[in-house]
Scaffold this active site. Sequence first.
Site, PDB file in Angstrom:
ATOM      1  N   LYS A 230      62.593 -63.154 -82.753  1.00  0.00           N
ATOM      2  CA  LYS A 230      61.854 -62.303 -81.812  1.00  0.00           C
ATOM      3  C   LYS A 230      61.495 -60.955 -82.437  1.00  0.00           C
ATOM      4  O   LYS A 230      60.547 -60.305 -82.006  1.00  0.00           O
ATOM      5  CB  LYS A 230      62.644 -62.130 -80.529  1.00  0.00           C
ATOM      6  CG  LYS A 230      62.711 -63.448 -79.756  1.00  0.00           C
ATOM      7  CD  LYS A 230      63.286 -63.307 -78.379  1.00  0.00           C
ATOM      8  CE  LYS A 230      63.175 -64.621 -77.613  1.00  0.00           C
ATOM      9  NZ  LYS A 230      63.963 -65.724 -78.241  1.00  0.00           N
TER      10      LYS A 230
HETATM   11  C1  LIG Z   1      63.613 -67.079 -78.138  1.00  0.00           C
HETATM   12  C2  LIG Z   1      64.264 -68.013 -79.109  1.00  0.00           C
HETATM   13  C3  LIG Z   1      63.839 -69.358 -79.241  1.00  0.00           C
HETATM   14  C4  LIG Z   1      62.751 -69.961 -78.377  1.00  0.00           C
HETATM   15  O1  LIG Z   1      61.477 -69.454 -78.652  1.00  0.00           O
HETATM   16  P1  LIG Z   1      60.285 -69.619 -77.593  1.00  0.00           P
HETATM   17  O2  LIG Z   1      59.164 -68.844 -78.145  1.00  0.00           O
HETATM   18  O3  LIG Z   1      60.802 -69.033 -76.289  1.00  0.00           O
HETATM   19  O4  LIG Z   1      59.998 -71.072 -77.471  1.00  0.00           O
HETATM   20  C5  LIG Z   1      64.460 -70.141 -80.202  1.00  0.00           C
HETATM   21  N1  LIG Z   1      65.472 -69.668 -80.962  1.00  0.00           N
HETATM   22  C6  LIG Z   1      65.915 -68.396 -80.841  1.00  0.00           C
HETATM   23  C7  LIG Z   1      67.053 -67.951 -81.686  1.00  0.00           C
HETATM   24  C8  LIG Z   1      65.326 -67.521 -79.927  1.00  0.00           C
HETATM   25  O5  LIG Z   1      65.783 -66.266 -79.828  1.00  0.00           O
END
Ligand SMILES: *Cc1c(COP(=O)(O)O)cnc(C)c1O
Length: 462
Positions: free
Chosen positions: A111
Site C-alpha cells: 500500500k
Molecule cells: C491491501 C493488501 C492486499 C489486497 O490488495 P487489494 O488491492 O485490496 O486487492 C494484499 N496483501 C496485502 C499485504 C495488503 O496490505
Amino acid sequence: MRYMSTRGHKDQLTFEDAVMMGLAPDGGLYVPDQWPQLSADDLRALRGKSFQEVAVRVLSPFVAPSLTVTELETLVGKAYSGFDHSDIAPLTQVGDTHILELFHGPTLAFKDVALQLLGQLFDHFLARRGTRATVLGATSGDTGSAAIAGCRGRDNLDIFILHPHERTSAVQRRQMTTVRDSNVKNLALTGTFDDCQAIVKQLFSEPETRARHNLCAVNSINTARVLAQVVYYVTVAVALGAPDKQVRFCVPTGNFGDVLAGHWARRMGVPMAPLVIATNENDILARTLATGSYRMADDEAGGVVPTLSPSMDILVSSNFERLLFELLGDDPAALRGHMADLKTGGFDLAPGPLAKLRAGFQAGRTDDAQTLARIAETWKEHGVLIDPHTAVALDVALRTPSDVPTVVLATAHPAKFPAAVMKATGEHPALPPHMADLFDRQERYAVLPATAEAVRTALLGG
Ligand SMILES: *Cc1c(COP(=O)(O)O)cnc(C)c1O
C-alpha cells in the site's frame, strides 16, 4: 483526461478533482474516460529506465492537465525517496517463479507504493488551493500505517486514524503510534474495527463536520491509488521482455485495487496472460469466476472469515465496481441495477459480461492450512521467508501452472506477519534495518470511547 463516475453522475472531473473527491457524489467510483496506449516502441523505450522514470511516463497522460510533467516528476521523486531499495519494486525468484517485492516502503506493505504518492498529491493540490484538509480513516492495522506514512509531515494535511484499542498486532500499532510528526493523531477506540469504521462513516455523512474539517479519505477507492499501482505492472513486463514476451501476474486480492491496476496496464497495451486473482477463504471473487454469481455465501452472513492473511479478509471487493462497469459496456444504468441487487444479496452476470470476465481473469483460493504449508515449503526448499498474503498467491500460482513466466506479487514483508511465519517455519523474520528499533520507540495515542461524539471532539483538538 477526464474522470467519470461508474454510476453516471453528470460531472466529469479533472484528475485533481477526482483525487480530492475520492468517492463520486452518486456513490460511484471514478474511472478514466480514455486509455492512453503504450505501443510496442513505447514499451521498448522503457527498457533500462528507473521505476520513477516509468512512473512519470505511464502516469503523465492520466494527470494532465492537473499536473505538468515537471510537477509530476517532483512528486514521484519525493514519493519514492523513502523506499529502502533503489529499484523500488525489485524482482527476485523462488524456483521458476518471479517474485515482485512490493514491500520496500516505509510500512513494509504494497500500500506504500500508492499512498506515498497520494500523500504528495493531496499536499500539492491543497497548497495550490490554499486550504488545509483532514484525512480521517479507520484501520484494522495495515492501511492506517501506510496512510500515516504517506501523510506525515505534509504541510497542508492533518491525519486522524482510528484503530480498535488492543485489537491490532503490536507491529501494526507501533507503525502508527511511534510516528512523531505533529500532524498525525492516533485514536485507539475501546471497541471493534467495525465500530471505528461506523464512526468514520457517520462523521463523513455529517455535512457540517465534513465541511468544518475539509475531511478527505484515503481508502482504496481513490483513483490515484489504482493508477499508481499500474506502474509496477509496466516495469515488470518490460523487464521480462515486453512487448515481445508475455507475463502472467498472480495477485493476492482483497478489495481488487491491485489486480485492477494490472488490468488497466493491460488496457494500455501491456501484453499479459489472464490475470490470476488469488483469494483466501473469503473467496467471493473466485466463486464469481466459477459460477457467474457475485454474492455472499450463506455462511458469510455473520461477517468475514478471519484468516492468516487479514488484508484480504473482505466480504465484497469495492474496486470490483470499476471492472463491472467495463464488463457492462460502460453502462451506468446497468451498473446501478447490479449495485442495488448487491445490497439485497448479490447479482448474476449475464453471459456476455461473464465471458469477458473469464477471458481476462482466472482465480484460485487457498485456505490457512495451505498458506502455512506454502510458507514452510518455500523456506525449506528455497531458504526464502514469505508473508501469508504472498503465500496465498504463490500457492495459487503453483497449483495452476502455465507456459507463460509467472510473477507473484509479494504484498507484505514477512516481518509484518511474524506469528504466521513463525508457526510455519519456526523462524522469526527480522525487521529491516530502518525498522529494527520499532519496539524501542516511544508510542503516542489517545484512548477514547467508541463514540462519534468522542472523535468529533478530538477532531476539534479537544
Ligand atoms: C491491501 C493488501 C492486499 C489486497 O490488495 P487489494 O488491492 O485490496 O486487492 C494484499 N496483501 C496485502 C499485504 C495488503 O496490505
